[in-house]
Each structure stands twice: as structure tokens, then as C-alpha cells.
Design a protein around this motif. Structure first.
Motif, PDB file in Angstrom:
ATOM      1  N   PHE A   1      -9.691  11.369  -1.254  1.00 31.36           N
ATOM      2  CA  PHE A   1      -8.377  10.737  -1.102  1.00 31.36           C
ATOM      3  C   PHE A   1      -7.547  11.500  -0.071  1.00 31.36           C
ATOM      4  CE2 PHE A   1      -3.888  10.764  -2.459  1.00 31.36           C
ATOM      5  CZ  PHE A   1      -3.588   9.418  -2.365  1.00 31.36           C
TER       6      PHE A   1
ATOM      7  N   GLY B   1       0.820  -1.209   0.000  1.00 32.44           N
ATOM      8  CA  GLY B   1       0.000   0.000   0.000  1.00 32.44           C
ATOM      9  C   GLY B   1       0.853   1.257   0.000  1.00 32.44           C
ATOM     10  N   VAL B   2       1.913   1.256   0.806  1.00 27.52           N
ATOM     11  CA  VAL B   2       2.778   2.436   0.881  1.00 27.52           C
ATOM     12  C   VAL B   2       3.505   2.649  -0.446  1.00 27.52           C
ATOM     13  CG1 VAL B   2       4.845   3.377   1.971  1.00 27.52           C
ATOM     14  CG2 VAL B   2       3.045   2.397   3.377  1.00 27.52           C
TER      15      VAL B   2
ATOM     16  N   TYR C   1       2.418   1.700  -3.380  1.00 24.13           N
ATOM     17  CA  TYR C   1       1.392   2.223  -4.279  1.00 24.13           C
ATOM     18  C   TYR C   1       1.188   3.714  -4.038  1.00 24.13           C
ATOM     19  CZ  TYR C   1      -1.122  -1.364  -7.013  1.00 24.13           C
ATOM     20  OH  TYR C   1      -1.503  -2.272  -7.957  1.00 24.13           O
ATOM     21  N   LEU C   2       1.205   4.082  -2.752  1.00 19.43           N
ATOM     22  CA  LEU C   2       0.975   5.482  -2.407  1.00 19.43           C
ATOM     23  C   LEU C   2       2.058   6.369  -3.013  1.00 19.43           C
ATOM     24  CD1 LEU C   2      -0.833   7.374  -0.717  1.00 19.43           C
ATOM     25  CD2 LEU C   2       0.763   7.076   1.157  1.00 19.43           C
TER      26      LEU C   2
ATOM     27  N   TRP D   1      -3.117   8.603   7.932  1.00 17.21           N
ATOM     28  CA  TRP D   1      -1.685   8.942   7.986  1.00 17.21           C
ATOM     29  C   TRP D   1      -1.024   8.518   9.303  1.00 17.21           C
ATOM     30  CZ3 TRP D   1       1.476  10.612   4.161  1.00 17.21           C
ATOM     31  CH2 TRP D   1       2.725  11.121   4.518  1.00 17.21           C
TER      32      TRP D   1
ATOM     33  N   LEU E   1       1.187   9.046  -5.968  1.00 19.74           N
ATOM     34  CA  LEU E   1       1.465  10.461  -5.694  1.00 19.74           C
ATOM     35  C   LEU E   1       2.461  11.037  -6.691  1.00 19.74           C
ATOM     36  CD1 LEU E   1       1.459  10.576  -1.798  1.00 19.74           C
ATOM     37  CD2 LEU E   1      -0.241  11.498  -3.364  1.00 19.74           C
TER      38      LEU E   1
ATOM     39  N   LEU F   1      -6.206  10.170   3.344  1.00 21.32           N
ATOM     40  CA  LEU F   1      -4.772  10.199   3.612  1.00 21.32           C
ATOM     41  C   LEU F   1      -4.507  10.834   4.979  1.00 21.32           C
ATOM     42  CD1 LEU F   1      -2.152   9.459   2.164  1.00 21.32           C
ATOM     43  CD2 LEU F   1      -2.039  11.785   1.294  1.00 21.32           C
TER      44      LEU F   1
ATOM     45  N   ALA G   1      -3.934   2.069  -3.232  1.00 20.20           N
ATOM     46  CA  ALA G   1      -2.972   2.589  -2.258  1.00 20.20           C
ATOM     47  C   ALA G   1      -3.543   2.507  -0.846  1.00 20.20           C
ATOM     48  CB  ALA G   1      -2.594   4.023  -2.618  1.00 20.20           C
ATOM     49  N   LEU G   2      -4.662   3.190  -0.608  1.00 17.61           N
ATOM     50  CA  LEU G   2      -5.208   3.210   0.741  1.00 17.61           C
ATOM     51  C   LEU G   2      -5.995   1.947   1.043  1.00 17.61           C
ATOM     52  CD1 LEU G   2      -6.233   6.954   0.778  1.00 17.61           C
ATOM     53  CD2 LEU G   2      -4.247   5.893   1.822  1.00 17.61           C
TER      54      LEU G   2
ATOM     55  N   SER H   1      -5.815   5.203  -6.849  1.00 22.57           N
ATOM     56  CA  SER H   1      -5.524   6.020  -5.666  1.00 22.57           C
ATOM     57  C   SER H   1      -6.122   5.440  -4.387  1.00 22.57           C
ATOM     58  CB  SER H   1      -5.996   7.449  -5.872  1.00 22.57           C
ATOM     59  OG  SER H   1      -7.401   7.482  -6.014  1.00 22.57           O
TER      60      SER H   1
END
Lengths: 423, 590
Positions: B428, B45-46, B48-49, B436, B53, B432, B121-122, B117
Motif C-alpha cells: 500500500f 478514491g481520495v 477513501y484514502l 502520489w 488512513l 501510495l 482507496a487506490l 486500503s
């Protein structure tokens, strides 16, 4: 049908609050009110719901903000009656909006049987409007007011879309099929009081992209006609005008348009064609060549030997220019892409002649005047435009055949097709 | 590797305080290879983030370039990026450069940013944790999905950046089959990215179906999981159609087989049917997860149980299914039959109702709440505002009489930016900021994050609201130059985009700053009741060292604010242990 139909209501200008009227510019066709009325009503519905939702949100945001001493209160987690209510009310409204849109759409799509037909050929990046009864091809759309007009749309290359905001009409020009569009203009374009639809007040705003489309079209009073389907480099200058006349004015225009010779000297006609028929988008007149995306300049090459990627070198002369217009892929200049579309059937021999004189003039050659037609005095153009006036199809065609054969004595024997659009 | 607990649960006056076992962060340990080949859903996931981004940064810079060109009616700005051939600026080449820029902006934002997104990712980070699970059902498929995304993205970007693709992100034929741009390379990139999306979808469907903890019935799942589940269904069903479509396009372009090109006996409108059969449902791939985020965020910060859980859950599924039936509304002026047009218009209106239901439910959730203005909540409220505008303006475009005028104008541009950017991007950002502290174990500066959120909100409206007016007045889409009369509104829009860019930059700075200077995040900084908050921040490799206590995801009574300002802790009220609580709020035994 007993359901109330919105589009029968009066003009939107009366219904609309001042702000919306300014936002939504006045329509100029018999079907524009279908769009405008519904736009207004949807705006009212949207404003109502938007204000309701946002007002409640802001109220809650203020009233229930976290602060010392304030605690949340437990309320029920669901309420079927409430939730069904706020599902069903929007549903009913949505169906009603659908129905109104449907009624307006059907009116906008079904052309009256007596509509006057014009063929529209879209290509990168210019428009051609062909009047089959008169045999006229024009770079702008010229129509009489208070007459239903049916456009038969086609494209020679990629998808384009014809859009006249003032009439609230739009339809794609799809290669390989014919689409139809109709409208009936209600306001002659020189009578438009709200100048926003035409460019007259912006004539000094010369467009820097060299296409001169806007600048030149500003010479004509008319409604904007846009291409709205992305079609490549020149998409944003694929713009022309729709000129609306009263009945007498339209007859007058047909008379002039059917004969290039009536429009001025070959040099004048050639210059006008250069600007209006899309030549200007790729070919400069100042000697700047645009290899790659563009084309060679009209200046500085006349009489030169030029080299091709797919043919023997050839002199840039009358024959080559004519071939480049009618069959541009036959000889591709070295360093350029084969992107020029054909104008076969869209420019007649007089117009090709005029364009050539224009190119010659840019290269310091003396442009020639119209060559006399057979059986005519030099410069006498009254005869040739008469048949168009009668608007009898048979007459016009006969006349065009006869003249086509006799036309353009300087040119080598022309292709059969090239006589099609002649008068 | 067993985490040590820093204390046992202990009794307080109001009940038993639950203390999560602490352990080593999933972020630490191992070299670069342990990241590239990790099977940990959180690390994937990180990664992907970071990927999405980066794509967003690129797409955003392109958007600012496009807006800068549109500051003035003439083509001027892009002449700086092209070779000069004479004394006059090379306008034709500058227009081509503009066309490449807007194509790249759209393609990068859609395929590389919005679609992955929130879900990839999340979703990858939170979905297993919301289930109280250690990972997704197929960790290796998950890793494969990310690797495919990287390959697809590199392929896509190389093709796009080196030779210039100018077809628009929709690749409409016959323009795409006749242009000289690298259409084949780009569509193969889309093809690969599509498989990445399918893999994620399959993984999520199986994970939600098989890995829910005991006691978490379908209607006790957090709504985020409903949204991700509905999204995954669309990803699995619709993406193969896109894959087939771009393959057909490739076959036509490479081998000259006539499918879409009329010169070869094909039909260009057929391409549009194929393309939108995927791409319309894809719009819901983009917006459904956003709706899931908002359904999580609003109850937490309003300290209220979500209102109308069942309606929201069913509306996600309804949107997913109805979303397959409305693709024809992209072709109202293409010459499809009037009958088809009317039917598609009717179905389009049907899909508006489930979205409306959600907005009303979120609104009702705020009622009598105790609303905390954390940055995440600010974004969520901004979402409600922007999504309402985006949704309502859809009525103009679903209605046949009005859409004829508005189709392919700036009205459409503005509408989908309100939904995609005002909706998905803002959601998103909300997500985030919400997750976070859990992802990185750091708290960011709330004040500056809120200022950034307000800048984004104001900048967004200044950018896109004028575009509704432009569209109504007849300004067509995808124009490098435009009529001088539109200059005022375009200039306003461009200034708005700079404000928006500044807001997003500030938001990024605040978050990056927190990584280095941020206070250590408590396990549950917001007092949320979903399971991902019942482990340490950041989590250990296995998320939960002991199975978390399953309760209703939207009941916050048991979460007490720490008197030292260190987030919230969960207490197990003693009375509940004697079985007095309402059945649906009773914590299930895990």
C-alpha cells in the motif's frame, strides 16, 4: 507404504543446528519428535528458498542498479520451461511436507487403546482435572510418565484451548462437545534439566496481577499448561502445570490428592485452593473489592448482611459461602456482574469447608480444624486415603459414597451432586 | 471546461513526442458538498484514502498501546487507563482494557483499513484510468459504497469506543454471545461495511468487463487490473456469507435463537466455519491487490517488461478460487474431524504455489534491469523480502504436525503480520508513493521517503521476527501478561514497534510536506507505460481529454527521460509507424 516417513527418524536435537535447538525447546513426550523433526526440515527448506530468493534479489539490486552508462537489456518476457520448473518443484516439496505433516498428525491424534483417561473441565479462568477412577479433582494435571494419557476435554462456558508446549499438544475445549487429546510424557518434571519449562528460577518474580497463578504453581515442578483460546479477562492467567511423576510418585500423589485432609490443616488447604482454583483472579484477600469486572474481597465481609440484586439480603455465613461456590448465580451481590462460574462437582465438602475456614481466618475468626469423620479418630487420615491406593474403581466409589454421606457434619444436607467428586 | 493543450505533438530526432493535454485539476473547484456528493471516482478514491488512513492511525496507536503493555510481563501500563478502586491497581479492569485494545486494533485494521486500503482507496483512483476510461461503470454505486463505508465506520467506532468490545476481531461464539460488550452494534457495523465492499466489487467486475478500451484484451491488461478483478470476485462471493454470519450472531444474541450457543442447542464450531468461509478469502482480498501493486511497480522502476505475465495473471485467479477451499485450516485444533483436517491441510498447500510463482516472476523481472531506487521501489523490494518470510512460514502452519504446536501462539501472530502488514501495508505504501504524484500533482522528497521506507523495513522485522521465536517457544496469543522468561523477546518486539511507528510517522510527514512544498509533478514522473500516466497530473475531471494511446503496459522503450529532470515523456518512434515493431509492442489504435 514405501515413502520415507520423517517422523521415524531420531531425535531432533541431533538433527538441529545449535541455533534451532535453542529456538525450539526440548520436547518431553513420545510424539514431540513428529513436530520437531518436521519443524527442522521445513526450516531447512525455508532457509534454502529464502537465501536463494534474497541472495538473487540483492545480487540483481546491486548488479543492475541504475547508474550512468548502465542500460536495461531486453530478455524474454516469459519462459515456459523455467516457469513450469519453478512451479512444479515447490509443488512437489509442498506435497511432501503435507504428507509428513499428515503422518505425524495421525500419530498424534490416535490414542492407544490402553490410555489412562482424565477428564478436563475448562472454565473461566481455571482448569479442573478429574480422575474418574480415583475420584480426584485437581487444579494441576498430574500424570505418570511412560504411560499414554488421554484427556477428555470439555468446557462449561466459552471455548478454551489446552496447550502443553513441552508435549507439543493442543486441543480446544468446546462447550457442548467432547474433544480428545493424548500424550505420553517421557521425562518426569522434577528431572527436567533445562529449567525453561518450569518456574523454579523465577520464584521471586511475583506476578502483580493478584492471581498468583505463576507464583503458586512455581511451588510445583511441572510443565506449563496454557489456555490458548481467548476467553476474556483472566485468559492470560489461565495457566497451570502438568506434573509428571515416575510410577511410584504418581501412586503417592494419588494417595495424597484423594484426601484434602492429608494435605494439611483446613487453613492451609483453603489457602492453596484459593490460589489454585482461580478464586484469586477476582477475590482479593486484602479487603479491596473489585466491582464490575471482579468480585468482593474475601476480607472484611464475613458475618455482614449483604444485599443482592436478585434475592433478599442475607448474612454472609457458612450457608451463603457454600451456595456461592456451588450455585453462584442464586444470589448476585449488588454492584457486581454475574460472572462467577459454579464449582459444583469440582470441590468436595472438605474443600469447601477448608475454603470457608480460610475466609474466616482472613476475617479474624478462629478457623476450625477438620471435623472427625464417623468412625475415625480426629485427625487420622490414613484410613481415608487407603481405598484410592487400591485403584480398584469399585472400591474407590464405595468408599467415596460412604464418606460423602458421613462427611462435613457442619454443613446442611448436601446436594446429591456435591458428593460426586468426594472420596 | 475543455482543457487547453499547451502544445501539439512535435517531432524529435527519435520520433514524435507526445504531449498530454493539460486541464484544471479534479481537486479544485466546488465546495465541500461537491466532494461529499461527487461521482468522480478520483475524489471518491481520495476520500477513501483519508478515511482508511485515519483508521490506520487509530489502529496503529492501539497497536503501540498493546505493545507497550507487553514491554513487561506484568499488567502495568493499562492500569493507567482504568479507574482505581482501592490502593492496589485494578488488575482485572486493566486486563479488560488490554483485551478491548487488541480487539479494537484487530477490528479497525482488518475491517476499516486493510480490506478497503488498496482496492477501495487506490483501486478507485487508478482502475478507471488504467482502462483509459472516464469513470467506473456505476459512479453512483461507487459513491454509495463510500457513504456506506462512512456510516459503517462511524457505527463501528461509536460502538467500539464507547462501551468496549472485547471479543477479538473474530467474534468467536459463545464468548461473543455471552460477553457484555456491544457485539450487536459492532457486527451490524461489519454488516454495513460488508455491503460497501460488495458494491465496490460489483463495480470493478462490471467496469473491467465492459469498459476496456479497444485493443486492451484480457491479456493486455495491466496486472493490477487482474488482481483487482480477482479481488472483486472474492468480495462479491464471500462477503454475503459474512453478512449472513453476523446476522445469525445478532439473531442469537438478541432473540435467544440457538444457532451457535451450545446452551441453546447450537454449535460454536459452526460459527467458526461460517466466519472463516468469509474471512479466509478475505485474507486474499487483502493480499491480492498488494500483489497487483508489486506487479506494476517492479517493472516500472526496473525498466523491464514483467516476466511471466500469463502465469501471474492466472495465479491471481487461482488464488481467488483456491482461497475459497481452505477455510478449515483455522480450525485444526477445534475438534473438526481428522478427515476434514487432512483435506484442508492438503488444499492449503495448493494455494501456496501461485504465491510462490509470483515471487519468482518478480525476481526474474529484476534480471538485467536498470533498477531505480525510488521510495516506491524500496517498498516493493521490502515487500518481496517480507512476503517471502510470510509465505514460507505459512508452510509450518499448513503442515498438520507442526501446526498443532504453533496454532494460537505468537508464531501465528507473526506470520499474519508478515503477510498483512509486511505484505499489504508495505505494498500500500509502495502504491501510495507510486501514484502520489498523479493523485495530488506533487513530488515528495525521495531521500526522506526512502529513509522512512528503510525505517519501516527495519522496524517491522525487529517487531515481528522475535515473535516467531516466542511462538515456537510456546507463548500463547492474546495474553495481557506473560511468563517472565519471555520478557527479552517481547521487549525487543516492543522497541521494534516504536521504530516502526517512527518510520510510518516520517513517511506521513514526507507526503504531507509534499502537498505544501512539493515540486509540481510531471505527467509521468516514473516513466510508467500504463494509461493512467497518459494524462496530466493531477488529472482533470474526465481524466483524458483525448483518448490515450494504447500500448503494452510493460514496454518502456518509448519513454524517454526528460533532460530537465522533469520525469519522462513518451515518443512515438517513427519506425514503428511504418509497422516494424513486434506485434505485441505495437501501439494499438484507439
Amino acid at each position: 507404504m514405501t515413502l520415507p516417513v520423517l517422523s521415524n527418524l531420531t531425535s531432533p536435537a541431533q538433527m538441529a543446528p545449535a541455533l534451532l535447538a535453542e529456538w525450539f525447546r526440548p520436547g518431553a513426550s513420545t510424539t514431540a519428535h513428529h513436530v520437531d523433526n518436521l519443524f527442522m526440515v521445513i526450516s531447512v527448506i525455508c532457509t534454502f528458498f529464502f537465501v536463494l530468493i534474497i541472495a538473487l534479489m540483492l545480487l540483481f539490486m546491486w548488479k543492475y542498479r541504475a547508474r550512468p552508462g548502465h542500460r536495461e537489456e531486453h530478455t524474454s518476457h516469459h519462459n515456459n520451461a523455467l516457469e513450469i520448473t519453478w512451479s512444479v518443484i515447490p509443488l512437489i516439496l509442498a506435497i511432501w511436507i503435507f504428507f509428513q505433516g499428515f503422518v505425524g498428525y495421525i500419530a498424534m491424534r490416535n490414542a492407544p487403546a490402553n490410555a489412562y483417561e482424565i477428564e478436563v473441565i475448562a472454565q473461566k479462568w481455571s482448569w479442573s482435572f478429574y480422575y474418574p477412577k480415583e475420584g480426584i479433582t485437581s487444579a494441576e494435571l498430574h500424570v505418570p510418565k511412560d504411560t499414554p494419557i488421554k484427556l477428555i476435554l470439555s468446557s462449561t462456558d466459552v471455548i478454551h484451548s489446552l496447550y502443553i508446549p513441552a508435549f507439543r499438544v493442543k486441543m480446544d475445549c468446546v462447550p457442548g462437545r467432547y474433544n480428545e487429546l493424548w500424550f505420553e510424557a517421557t521425562v518426569a518434571s522434577d528431572k527436567v534439566e533445562d529449567g525453561k519449562w518450569d518456574n523454579d528460577d523465577q520464584t521471586e518474580n511475583v506476578y502483580s496481577d493478584g492471581s498468583a497463578t505463576y507464583k503458586d504453581a512455581a511451588g510445583v515442578d511441572g510443565y506449563d499448561l496454557f489456555c490458548t483460546e481467548y476467553c476474556g479477562t483472566g485468559h492470560s492467567s489461565m495457566i497451570t502445570k502438568c506434573v509428571v511423576y515416575d510410577a511410584a510418585g504418581f501412586e503417592q500423589w494419588k494417595k495424597t490428592a484423594s484426601d484434602p485432609r492429608a494435605q494439611g490443616t483446613p487453613l492451609e488447604v483453603g489457602e492453596k485452593l484459593y490460589k489454585r482454583r482461580g478464586c484469586a483472579q477476582c477475590h482479593s484477600i486484602d479487603g479491596t473489592d473489585n466491582p464490575g469486572a471482579g468480585g468482593p474481597s474475601f476480607k472484611g465481609h464475613y458475618g455482614e448482611m449483604v444485599e443482592f440484586t436478585n434475592a433478599e439480603p442475607h448474612k454472609m455465613d457458612a450457608e451463603y459461602i457454600r451456595e456461592s461456590i456451588l450455585n453462584p448465580q442464586a444470589k448476585i451481590r449488588k454492584g457486581y456482574k454475574p460472572i462467577m462460574p459454579t464449582f459444583q462437582g469440582q470441590l468436595n465438602e472438605d474443600e469447601i469447608f477448608a475454603l470457608r475456614q480460610y475466609i474466616r481466618s482472613l476475617n479474624e475468626e478462629q478457623p476450625e480444624d477438620w471435623a472427625p469423620k464417623e468412625g475415625e479418630e480426629e485427625g487420622d487420615t490414613a484410613e481415608s486415603s487407603e481405598p484410592a491406593e487400591t485403584s480398584g474403581a469399585a472400591d474407590a466409589e464405595e468408599a467415596s459414597d460412604a464418606e460423602g454421606a458421613a462427611d462435613a457434619p457442619e454443613e446442611p444436607a448436601s446436594d446429591e451432586e456435591s458428593t460426586q467428586s468426594e472420596t | 471546461m475543455i482543457a487547453q493543450t499547451d502544445g501539439a505533438n512535435f517531432s524529435t530526432p527519435s520520433g514524435t513526442r507526445i504531449v498530454n493535454p493539460q486541464g484544471p485539476s479534479y481537486l479544485t473547484g466546488g465546495g465541500i458538498m461537491s466532494w461529499i456528493f461527487t461521482l468522480d471516482h478520483k475524489r471518491i478514491g481520495v476520500m477513501y484514502l483519508v478515511g482508511v488512513l485515519t483508521a490506520f492511525l487509530l489502529g496503529g496507536v492501539l497497536a503501540l498501546l498493546v505493545r507497550t503493555e507487553l514491554l513487561t510481563p506484568e499488567v502495568d501500563f493499562f492500569t493507567n487507563f482504568v479507574q482505581q478502586t482501592g490502593e492496589e491497581p485494578n488488575i482485572a479492569a486493566a486486563k479488560d482494557a488490554y483485551n478491548v485494545a487488541f480487539t479494537l486494533h484487530g477490528a479497525v485494521m482488518v475491517f476499516l483499513f486493510i480490506i478497503p486500503s488498496i482496492p477501495a482507496a487506490l483501486g478507485n483512483f487508478v482502475l478507471p484510468m488504467m482502462l483509459g476510461a472516464k469513470d467506473v461503470a456505476f459512479p453512483r454505486l461507487n459513491l454509495a459504497s463510500f457513504h456506506l463505508w462512512v456510516v459503517g465506520a462511524l457505527f463501528f467506532m461509536t460502538a467500539l469506543l464507547t462501551t468496549g468490545l472485547d471479543t477479538g476481531w473474530t467474534f468467536y461464539t459463545p464468548y461473543s454471545t455471552t460477553t457484555n460488550g456491544p457485539v450487536i452494534a459492532a457486527t451490524l457495523g461489519v454488516f454495513i461495511l460488508g455491503f460497501s465492499s460488495i458494491f465496490t466489487g460489483i463495480n470493478f467486475v462490471v467496469t473491467v468487463n465492459t469498459m476496456r478500451p479497444k485493443g486492451m484484451t484480457w491479456f493486455r491488461m495491466p496486472l493490477m487490473l487482474w488482481a483487482l478483478y480477482a479481488t472483486a470476485i472474492i468480495q462479491v462471493l464471500a462477503t454475503p456469507v459474512l453478512a449472513i454470519t453476523v446476522l445469525l450472531l445478532t439473531v442469537e444474541k438478541a432473540l435467544g435463537v440457538g444457532i451457535f450457543d451450545p446452551a441453546l442447542g447450537g454449535d460454536p464450531v459452526l460459527y467458526q466455519h461460517f466466519f472463516w468461509f468469509y474471512s479466509h478469502p478475505a485474507v486474499y482480498i487483502m493480499i491480492l491487490p498488494a500483489m497487483g501493486v508489486i506487479s506494476e511497480v517492479i517493472p516500472v522502476y526496473a525498466r523491464k517488461h514483467i516476466f511471466g505475465y500469463t502465469f501471474i495473471a492466472y495465479s491471481s485467479i487461482a488464488i481467488a478460487l483456491l482461497g475459497f477451499l481452505v477455510w478449515g485450516h483455522h480450525m485444526f485444533t477445534s475438534g473438526q474431524s481428522n478427515l476434514a483436517t487432512v483435506i484442508f491441510s492438503f488444499l492449503t498447500f495448493s494455494v501456496s504455489i501461485p504465491s510462490a510463482i509470483k515471487v519468482f516472476n518478480w525476481l526474474a523481472t529484476l534480471y538485467k534491469g536498470n533498477i531505480h531506487y525510488n521510495a516506491s521501489m524500496t517498498y516493493a523490494l521490502a515487500f518481496m523480502f517480507l512476503f517471502t518470510i510470510g509465505g514460507l512460514t505459512g508452510l509450518y502452519l499448513g503442515s498438520l504436525a507442526t501446526v498443532v504446536h504453533l496454532h494460537d501462539t505468537y508464531f501465528v501472530v507473526s506470520h499474519f503480520h508478515y503477510v498483512m502488514m509486511g505484505g499489504t501495508l508495505v505494498a500500500f505504501l509502495s502504491a501510495l508513493h507510486h501514484w502520489w504524484p498523479k493523485m495530488f500533482g506533487k513530488m515528495y522528497n525521495e531521500l526522506w521517503a526512502n529513509i522512512a521506507a528503510l525505517l519501516v523495513f527495519v522496524g517491522f522485522n525487529v517487531t515481528f521476527f522475535p515473535q516467531f521465536i516466542l511462538g515456537t517457544q510456546g507463548m500463547p496469543r492474546r495474553y495481557a501478561s506473560y511468563k517472565p522468561e519471555f520478557e527479552g523477546l517481547h521487549a525487543l518486539s516492543t522497541f521494534g514497534s516504536y521504530l516502526l511507528g517512527a518510520g510510518l510517522t516520517l513517511a506521513a510527514l514526507v507526503l504531507v510536506h509534499s502537498l505544501f512544498r512539493g515540486r509540481k509533478a510531471p505527467d509521468n514522473p516514473w516513466g510508467a507505460a500504463t494509461l493512467e500516466w497518459k494524462c496530466c497530473s493531477p488529472p482533470t475531471h474526465h481524466n483524458f481529454e483525448v483518448d490515450p494511446l494504447m500500448g503494452s503496459p510493460y514496454v518502456y522503450d518509448n519513454f524517454v527521460e526528460d533532460p530537465n529532470g522533469d520525469g519522462y515523456y513518451e515518443v512515438l518512434p517513427d519506425y514503428k509507424r511504418s509497422g516494424v515493431g513486434a506485434p505485441d509492442e505495437q501501439p494499438a489504435q484507439t
